[in-house]
Motif scaffolding. Sequence first.
Motif, short mmCIF file in Angstrom:
data_model
loop_
_atom_site.label_atom_id
_atom_site.label_comp_id
_atom_site.label_asym_id
_atom_site.label_seq_id
_atom_site.Cartn_x
_atom_site.Cartn_y
_atom_site.Cartn_z
N ASP A 1 4.14 3.80 -3.18
CA ASP A 1 4.19 5.08 -3.90
C ASP A 1 4.98 6.14 -3.15
OD1 ASP A 1 2.75 4.09 -6.02
OD2 ASP A 1 0.81 4.70 -5.20
N SER B 1 -5.85 4.95 -2.40
CA SER B 1 -6.07 4.66 -3.82
C SER B 1 -5.35 3.37 -4.24
CB SER B 1 -5.60 5.83 -4.67
OG SER B 1 -4.21 6.06 -4.49
N ARG B 2 -4.11 3.19 -3.75
CA ARG B 2 -3.37 1.97 -4.10
C ARG B 2 -4.00 0.74 -3.42
NH1 ARG B 2 1.03 0.36 -6.65
NH2 ARG B 2 2.13 -1.50 -5.91
N LYS B 3 -4.47 0.93 -2.20
CA LYS B 3 -5.12 -0.17 -1.50
C LYS B 3 -6.37 -0.62 -2.25
CE LYS B 3 -7.27 -1.33 2.96
NZ LYS B 3 -7.56 -0.88 4.33
N TYR C 1 0.82 -1.21 0.00
CA TYR C 1 0.00 0.00 0.00
C TYR C 1 0.86 1.27 0.00
CZ TYR C 1 -3.72 -3.20 1.54
OH TYR C 1 -4.62 -4.24 1.64
N LEU D 1 -2.71 8.57 -1.41
CA LEU D 1 -1.97 7.58 -2.19
C LEU D 1 -2.18 6.18 -1.63
CD1 LEU D 1 1.41 9.48 -2.75
CD2 LEU D 1 -0.33 8.95 -4.48
#
Length: 527
Positions: free
Chosen positions: A291, A308-310, A288, A305
């Motif tokens: 970034d 959104s990545r999770k 996660y 960030l």
Amino acid sequence: MLQNPEAAAKIKEMLNKPAPSTIFSPEKALGLLLSLKLSKWQYITLRETTIREGSKEIYPSYYKVQKAKLQCYPPKAFVAVTDSSAKIALQALLDLTVNRIFETIRSPDAIQNKQLILISKWGFDGASNQSRYKQNIESGQGDSSIFMTSLVPLKLTADGDTVWVNPKPCSPMYCRPVQFSFVKETKDVVINEKTAMDDEIEALVPSKCQGHEISHKLMMTMIDGKICTYLSEAKSNAACYLCLAKPTEMSKLDVIASKTISSGVYEFGLSTLHARINVMECLLHIAYRLDFKKWSARGEGHQELLHSRKKLIQDRFKDDLNLLIDIVKQGSGTTNDGNTARRFFEFPDKTAAITGLDEDLIRRFSVILQAITSGEIIDVPKFKEYARTTAEKYVELYDWYYMSSTVHKLLIHGGDIIAENAIVPIGSLSEEASEARNKDFRRFREHHSRKKSRQASNEDILNMLIISSDPLISFTRPKLDAHKRQTYFKETVELLQLQDQEAPTEFLEVISIIEPDSEVDSDGDEL
């Protein structure tokens, strides 16, 4: 007219011969009843239907099944049941367990005049979100949480040779109840129960059965990391309860090497069920944060960030592997359970593609987790070297994210813990049996207990826990002919130490080795 008088006499003898009695013994019928989760009405209906349709009496009457149940119970004088708890004296429980085990041994006379030792594991666990009933509790406690102590016999030895071994050490089928109480799991409750159990263990005397004396060795390994923290000098779950390393020190291998280990904590084992889940969550938290590569997501825009990545990773796991990752369940907990963790580590290449993590590191964790849950003896020097190399690779790739306490324990202290508990394979010491017992407790309480009073309900629950874990009844339960196929990586097999020369052939019949580019599926037991 028959021409052969001998054949006629034989036929007449067969016709006059009384029909055989029931095919199922009361113990075997009770095992079938438990395996199929039948109620009293369902069992009686099944039995009467087979008789009504013209079949001979296959199943014994329910009265005989009830008599078989009575043989599973300890003497009433050693059982204490209140409106908020139920408890069996440890000595009485072990005496009963030994007697039932001896009934499954074919030739007990062969172990005459030998030193017999029953090795067992024990531990306790709390479970919340229990059903709340309307009856009042005189003690004033609620019934939304349960705290249960359990014991599992592992093997019986005679002068060091194995006489009896638990075929399913991680299954609730042999998980014996010591006590349960409707109370929330807290540090004080854990310490008090540990003290009470230590006193009972200290007062144990050898059990006597069929002219034999059986000593007892109990290993406290059926606990999770939170209970380990309660019973150690560690200040929080984030710290290592063995060397007391702080989270900021976990990844500093040179600093860890100089720390001293607290005495008496190796006996807690590796908590292998929770280890798989906790390692998966540690890797997910790294993924996660790829970034911005910070342990704490407190910087500008880092939370956005991370979320959104999770979300991206969760969606890809759902689409590619049909897994629900890190989703909060209604009530409490998340979807990160044992089966999810198994699938996560089953295909390192797919997991690496989804998370963006290093594939070799994921594979290394998969190998370590397979080794400690295999139920086979582990080559400790090889395991230590493999774990040390894995720790170095972790620090090289992700030194910005501190190791979790579970990852630290596996990689740094795992080999020593395995060596200290080498009397049985580390995989047999898992807490999985007691965790799975929570599901049985809910079912027995809802469907197999009287609701006229709290005390009557608790007595019925305790009786069902005793019957369903009885060694003789579990021995007679229906067994599938086909073995479930397990899949191990080649490196996992290299870490295992087989016991004799004939073992490799037998071992390779029930497993398949996964090569680096293979995609062989495995069947995992449902928790």
